[in-house]
Design an enzyme around this catalytic site. Structure first.
Site, short mmCIF file in Angstrom:
data_model
loop_
_atom_site.label_atom_id
_atom_site.label_comp_id
_atom_site.label_asym_id
_atom_site.label_seq_id
_atom_site.Cartn_x
_atom_site.Cartn_y
_atom_site.Cartn_z
N THR A 98 -9.29 -7.78 36.86
CA THR A 98 -8.40 -6.65 37.10
C THR A 98 -7.69 -6.28 35.80
O THR A 98 -7.10 -7.13 35.15
CB THR A 98 -7.32 -7.02 38.13
N LEU A 99 -7.79 -5.02 35.43
CA LEU A 99 -7.16 -4.58 34.18
C LEU A 99 -5.92 -3.74 34.44
O LEU A 99 -4.91 -3.88 33.76
CB LEU A 99 -8.16 -3.77 33.34
#
Lengths: 274, 252
Positions: free
Chosen positions: B23-24
């Site tokens: 997840t960015l």
């Protein structure tokens, strides 16, 4: 029990629907020295007889702390008992870590029973040769369970396992109805008296027994020798008379159930069993 | 905030897929949650918006859900991660119910479980992008706590997430006290939600006229009650709003 052609493998049924290997495993429990458990609404007491291999050695540990709120007393193959205690400690601490809450005793006991059941249904395994008296506290109160090598478990108000346990059971059967409302002190006294029943005439000394308590507001711990001796002193005031009465009772109990007693004393106990 | 770690360019094979799996940044997000303990249990409030960046895209998202018999879970942050967490908890509660004994997982246990999940994801550099608020009542004892996306977790008498940290917390610190009645509790929560409505961009529409929907969930020993969505009264007739650019010609 006689040897027969259906008792070699745990995975072989007898024509009468019995698994003899499992029943033989339960015999091993009867060979171990006595362990007793009783509970009230708020406390559980586990007690056992200390037996040493010889005068030179120390006695075997038969009661283990699993967590602050759970303790276990074993009878039978102590090596198996040690392994299962380690399993119970592991389950308990894993639950505490994930949920920051004590593992409910009922759930621990089911996992233990399922573990034992596996060994009754694999050809390359053997059943655990140890009976466990699991005492613990959870949301729904104090509990005492007995876990069997067969994978069965039962809940009890009071129970005794191991050799000469019938004597203790007879004593407990007479008194168990009062246990629910018992005070902590009375419960401990009853546990020690039950232990005395299994000693069959031997003088009851604090060095001969181990007693542990857990309850509401009281984490699992062992009672020290002094405390035990004090309790013994309250009823062993007239040693000769008491001893005779105790012997008489034990003999009657022994006569009633000879098969349960597991042989003529400790000489028959195999080295690995305690 | 983005979650990237420096990559050694020599290791192209290993890294090619590594980053695409973590997840960015969040996409569809919910804004603040505010919750308080009151006399009979716990009150939690949230708006029903799901923003897609600066767009208020979804206006009917329930960001507070009942968990088991005893708990309420509210989430701000990535909505899809919240839905994933609800699935985990669903399984947890199901297994708990299957035991069919007298025991059940209370809010404390659920809170701790969530802390473990969030912290473990953070350690893998693949967080669930939420700040979770867990409230509940079991055996007469109220419980209220929160867990952040990096696994920071604690309990308190009042909790606020997102913009609520800055706008609601001062109000709660001043005005919360033990044994609030239900009416006073709701008033306090509504006061916080109103401030958030006025000042949190993701809590309002860009146009002057807007309808905000707010849901208040109540949990007492009787169980969880969720109100129907409703809106708060707002006032925009302040003198200063009539000619806002009076002091700065050309601005809007």
């Amino acid at each position: 029990m006689f040897r027969n052609q259906y008792d070699t493998d745990v995975t072989t049924w007898s024509p009468t629907g019995r698994l003899f290997q499992v029943e033989y495993a339960m015999e091993a429990v009867k060979q171990g020295s006595a362990a007793i458990g009783l509970r009230s609404r708020s406390h559980v007491v586990l007690a056992c007889v200390n037996k040493a291999q010889s005068e030179l050695s120390s006695h075997q540990r038969k009661i283990f702390k699993v967590d602050d709120h759970i303790g276990v007393a074993i009878a039978g193959l102590t090596a198996d008992g040690r392994v299962l205690s380690r399993y119970m400690r592991s389950e308990s601490i894993n639950h505490s870590f994930s949920y920051e809450s004590p593992l409910p005793v009922g759930r621990l006991v089911v996992r233990l029973a399922d573990k034992a059941q596996v060994c009754t249904q694999r050809s390359w395994k053997r059943p655990y040769g140890v009976g466990l008296l699991v005492g613990g506290l959870d949301e729904s109160g104090a509990h005492l369970y007995y876990n069997c090598p067969s994978g069965n478990y039962f809940e009890y108000q009071a129970f005794a396992i191991g050799s000469r346990s019938q004597a203790a059971k007879t004593y407990l059967e007479r008194r168990f109805e009062g246990f629910k409302e018992s005070s902590r002190e009375d419960l401990i006294k009853d546990a020690i008296l039950a232990i005395r029943e299994t000693l069959q005439g031997e003088t009851l000394k604090s060095s001969l027994c181990t007693v542990s308590v857990l309850g509401v507001g009281e984490p699992f711990h062992f009672l020290d020798q002094e405390t035990i001796q004090n309790v013994i002193d309250t009823f062993e005031k007239v040693p000769e008379q008491d001893e005779e009465a105790g012997e008489g009772e034990a003999e009657v109990a022994a006569g009633a159930a000879p098969a349960e007693q597991g042989g003529s004393g400790d000489q028959d106990v195999a080295p690995m069993e305690m | 905030m983005t979650f990237t770690i420096p990559i050694d360019n020599g290791d192209a094979v290993k890294n090619a897929e590594a980053d695409s799996q973590r997840t960015l940044y969040p996409y569809v997000t919910g804004t603040s949650i505010v919750a308080i303990k009151y006399k009979d249990g716990v009150l939690m409030a949230s708006d029903m918006g799901g923003s897609y960046g600066s767009t208020l895209r979804y206006k009917n998202i329930e960001r507070v859900k009942a968990i088991g018999k005893h708990s309420l879970l509210g989430a701000s942050g990535e909505i899809s991660d919240f839905q994933e967490i609800l699935r985990y908890l669903d399984e947890l509660i199901l297994n708990d119910n299957m035991w069919d004994d007298g025991n059940s997982l209370g809010p404390k246990e659920v809170h701790n479980y969530l802390t473990r999940v969030m912290y473990n994801r953070r350690n893998k550099f693949n967080p669930l992008w939420n700040t979770l608020v867990l409230g509940g009542i079991k055996n007469g004892e109220s419980y209220l706590g929160m867990v952040s996306m990096i696994g920071v977790s604690f309990e308190d008498n009042h909790i606020a997430t997102g913009f609520g940290n800055h706008l609601a917390r001062p109000i709660l610190r001043d005005e919360w006290h033990a044994d609030l009645s239900f009416e006073d509790g709701v008033k306090l929560l509504e006061k916080c939600m109103r401030v958030l409505l006025y000042r949190d961009r993701s809590a309002i529409n860009k146009f002057q006229k807007y309808i905000e929907t707010v849901q208040i969930a109540k949990i007492t020993e009787e169980g969880v009650t969720v109100s129907q969505p409703y809106s708060l009264k707002t006032f925009w007739e302040f003198q200063a709003f009539h000619n806002p650019t009076a002091g700065a010609e050309g601005s809007w």
